[in-house]
Design an enzyme around this catalytic site. Sequence first.
Site, PDB file in Angstrom:
ATOM      1  N   ARG A  14       0.831  -1.213   0.000  1.00  0.00           N
ATOM      2  CA  ARG A  14       0.000   0.000   0.000  1.00  0.00           C
ATOM      3  C   ARG A  14       0.865   1.264   0.000  1.00  0.00           C
ATOM      4  O   ARG A  14       0.446   2.299  -0.512  1.00  0.00           O
ATOM      5  CB  ARG A  14      -0.979   0.008   1.175  1.00  0.00           C
ATOM      6  CG  ARG A  14      -0.322  -0.030   2.543  1.00  0.00           C
ATOM      7  CD  ARG A  14      -1.368   0.090   3.634  1.00  0.00           C
ATOM      8  NE  ARG A  14      -0.828  -0.244   4.933  1.00  0.00           N
ATOM      9  CZ  ARG A  14      -1.249   0.279   6.072  1.00  0.00           C
ATOM     10  NH1 ARG A  14      -2.227   1.172   6.064  1.00  0.00           N
ATOM     11  NH2 ARG A  14      -0.731  -0.078   7.220  1.00  0.00           N
ATOM     12  N   SER A  41      -5.030   5.019   5.694  1.00  0.00           N
ATOM     13  CA  SER A  41      -4.702   3.620   5.399  1.00  0.00           C
ATOM     14  C   SER A  41      -4.255   3.425   3.967  1.00  0.00           C
ATOM     15  O   SER A  41      -3.514   2.508   3.659  1.00  0.00           O
ATOM     16  CB  SER A  41      -5.929   2.729   5.643  1.00  0.00           C
ATOM     17  OG  SER A  41      -6.226   2.684   7.015  1.00  0.00           O
ATOM     18  N   GLU A  62     -19.405   3.566   0.614  1.00  0.00           N
ATOM     19  CA  GLU A  62     -18.637   3.020  -0.512  1.00  0.00           C
ATOM     20  C   GLU A  62     -19.461   2.944  -1.800  1.00  0.00           C
ATOM     21  O   GLU A  62     -18.940   3.137  -2.896  1.00  0.00           O
ATOM     22  CB  GLU A  62     -18.084   1.633  -0.152  1.00  0.00           C
ATOM     23  CG  GLU A  62     -17.044   1.638   0.959  1.00  0.00           C
ATOM     24  CD  GLU A  62     -17.636   1.665   2.358  1.00  0.00           C
ATOM     25  OE1 GLU A  62     -18.879   1.565   2.503  1.00  0.00           O
ATOM     26  OE2 GLU A  62     -16.861   1.778   3.328  1.00  0.00           O
ATOM     27  N   PHE A  87     -14.428  -3.798   1.064  1.00  0.00           N
ATOM     28  CA  PHE A  87     -15.424  -2.754   0.789  1.00  0.00           C
ATOM     29  C   PHE A  87     -15.300  -2.230  -0.649  1.00  0.00           C
ATOM     30  O   PHE A  87     -16.165  -1.499  -1.124  1.00  0.00           O
ATOM     31  CB  PHE A  87     -15.292  -1.608   1.794  1.00  0.00           C
ATOM     32  CG  PHE A  87     -15.150  -2.086   3.216  1.00  0.00           C
ATOM     33  CD1 PHE A  87     -15.925  -3.139   3.682  1.00  0.00           C
ATOM     34  CD2 PHE A  87     -14.229  -1.513   4.074  1.00  0.00           C
ATOM     35  CE1 PHE A  87     -15.779  -3.610   4.977  1.00  0.00           C
ATOM     36  CE2 PHE A  87     -14.083  -1.976   5.374  1.00  0.00           C
ATOM     37  CZ  PHE A  87     -14.864  -3.024   5.822  1.00  0.00           C
ATOM     38  N   HIS A 113      -5.460  -3.855   1.980  1.00  0.00           N
ATOM     39  CA  HIS A 113      -5.830  -4.794   3.052  1.00  0.00           C
ATOM     40  C   HIS A 113      -6.480  -6.066   2.513  1.00  0.00           C
ATOM     41  O   HIS A 113      -7.382  -6.625   3.128  1.00  0.00           O
ATOM     42  CB  HIS A 113      -6.744  -4.114   4.069  1.00  0.00           C
ATOM     43  CG  HIS A 113      -6.067  -3.033   4.867  1.00  0.00           C
ATOM     44  ND1 HIS A 113      -5.405  -1.992   4.277  1.00  0.00           N
ATOM     45  CD2 HIS A 113      -5.950  -2.833   6.196  1.00  0.00           C
ATOM     46  CE1 HIS A 113      -4.912  -1.189   5.224  1.00  0.00           C
ATOM     47  NE2 HIS A 113      -5.223  -1.683   6.392  1.00  0.00           N
ATOM     48  N   ASP A 121      -7.305  -8.114  12.280  1.00  0.00           N
ATOM     49  CA  ASP A 121      -8.698  -7.668  12.161  1.00  0.00           C
ATOM     50  C   ASP A 121      -9.646  -8.826  11.884  1.00  0.00           C
ATOM     51  O   ASP A 121     -10.848  -8.726  12.130  1.00  0.00           O
ATOM     52  CB  ASP A 121      -8.836  -6.621  11.044  1.00  0.00           C
ATOM     53  CG  ASP A 121      -8.463  -5.233  11.520  1.00  0.00           C
ATOM     54  OD1 ASP A 121      -8.491  -5.007  12.745  1.00  0.00           O
ATOM     55  OD2 ASP A 121      -8.158  -4.379  10.679  1.00  0.00           O
ATOM     56  N   ARG A 171      -1.624  -4.800   3.439  1.00  0.00           N
ATOM     57  CA  ARG A 171      -1.232  -3.955   4.560  1.00  0.00           C
ATOM     58  C   ARG A 171       0.184  -4.204   5.077  1.00  0.00           C
ATOM     59  O   ARG A 171       0.865  -3.238   5.447  1.00  0.00           O
ATOM     60  CB  ARG A 171      -2.220  -4.112   5.716  1.00  0.00           C
ATOM     61  CG  ARG A 171      -1.909  -3.135   6.841  1.00  0.00           C
ATOM     62  CD  ARG A 171      -2.896  -3.218   7.986  1.00  0.00           C
ATOM     63  NE  ARG A 171      -2.672  -4.389   8.815  1.00  0.00           N
ATOM     64  CZ  ARG A 171      -3.226  -4.563  10.012  1.00  0.00           C
ATOM     65  NH1 ARG A 171      -4.055  -3.673  10.488  1.00  0.00           N
ATOM     66  NH2 ARG A 171      -2.978  -5.643  10.703  1.00  0.00           N
TER      67      ARG A 171
END
Lengths: 317, 280
Positions: A14, A41, A62, A87, A113, A121, A171
């Site tokens: 990222r 992020s 989104e 998302f 991610h 997560d 990530r």
Amino acid sequence: MLDNIVSTGKKATRDGFGAGIDAISGDNEQLVVLTADLAGSLKIENFIADHPERYFQVGIAEANMMCIAAGLANGGKIPYTTTFANFSTGRVYDQIRQSIAYSHKNVKICASHAGLTLGEDGATHQILEDIGMMRMLPGMTVINPCDYHQTKAATMAIADHHGPVYLRFGRPSWPMFTENMPFEIGKALHMAEGSDISIFATGHMVWQAVEAAKELAKEGISVDLINIHTIKPLDEEAILASVKKTGCAVSCEEHNRMGGLGDAIAQVLTSKHPVPQEFVAVNDSFGESGTPAELLDKYGLSVADVVKAAKRALARK
Amino acid sequence: MANIAELKSIASQVRRDIVRQVADAQSGHPGGSLGCADLLVALYFEVMKHNNNFNMSGDQEDMFYLSNGHISPVWYSVLARSGYFPVKELATFRKLNTRLQGHPTTHEGLPGVRTASGSLGQGLSVAIGAALAKKLNKDPQLVFCLMGDGEQEEGQVWEAVMFAPHNKVDNLIAIVDRNNQQIDGSLDEVLDMGDLGEKYAAFGWEVLRMDGNNMEEVVATLNKAKALAGKGKPIFIDMKTEMGKGVDYMEGTHKWHGKAPDAELTAKAMAQLEETLGDY
């Protein structure tokens, strides 16, 4: 050739995305960036500071973001949407299907991610089905780069590619090893020449495959290593050239074994040059919380798993 | 000044086109299409500055987005009658190899359509994006978006309703066709929307209301909306219409939302609508 592939340090893919945006944002006035409350992020802080007029904070919405991007594309803009991979795909599949893919909109869906390596997560955020969903959309280009440098190159390249693109990255900090290597959408990167087995890997799994190939070399097994950063359109020519040489294959992806890279390769092999294929992928399950390394180990995506899969494929030749 | 009589005459022809398309295909959505005929005629023949030499970016012209894509027969008719493609092509509606898909799409390259619609709730967001692009391009023209009232039940609509005022998207005019009918019955029965104008106003929209089947009022209200553009707020028009307007047996019921009339009922409908420009 294999020994020349070395890690020069670690950075997240990222971060490569953010660096790619920074590299082109000044020159490409049509570039606009949208986010759904995840600017930090997605590493777009520099873009926001330098080009506030071309940045759109949509909020946690989104579906709205995807369709606003489609409308911006109508006005000649090149929108990059940014949020987590889950998302960016499953949550907004219908918006992408109707307003972007079916409508041929020049929208770049940039998804961070992705995969198990998101880690702690857990399963709600670790999407493992996104490559499959995006592959199935007619006209969608699907790119899953392997490290910081390749992600940066891909982020820059997609601006010049007309049409919808799904760009998938992750990530965690990850080894960097493709600096100064070429990147061309749709053209696989031949990482190492070998004669015994073809290993086709995408995303974070390319580094796992590099390490596995080095392990296999110690046992005298020669790996033809191909980095499939573009899953659609798939570089069939590179795949077929490799298996015609080696006679067996392993596919490696941080994704459900259903619908991803392995399936894409299997379609090519079964219809054009059948050879044994083994799959290194998540075995049709959701993930869970844990460190990236623990999760890769538990779900069968470790370097040792790639080595084992290679040996299974070799045994089936 | 608008020639209201001429616009009404075109609307009558458009209603004939709607009935013919749906009857010929034995498939399609006549009710909502008939209700919105006056609005679309007013937009394309009077209110919008638009260029029939269609280009996707719509630079320096007003743009229209249809969010409730199932009322494609009215849009196709108005696009054809205003010169985007040959009127005789209306005969291909919903048939194999047509550009006039059941729901509008860019896939077949039909001039006038910029984004596919049919799955509800997405059009306002797309229109916002187009309006933002106009601002970036320093293009002073406006973006119009038509939605259904049942469509307001989609959550994404409210994401867009929140976004537009917060971001001062004041080159956008959103219109809701409030005929109070959806597939399974009236909105009051299925999911009561209450007063939509109050809801949009609460989010920061400039709100107007009009009778969408009164041509004079439609033209006057749309012109008023245009005058309100560029003043910091997006504009919402609560447009009351009658579903099936112009065909007596289709009026006041949701039963003709997505149903084609047989030959006898088609003839009955055509007899109620004046032919003004020549049928295709």
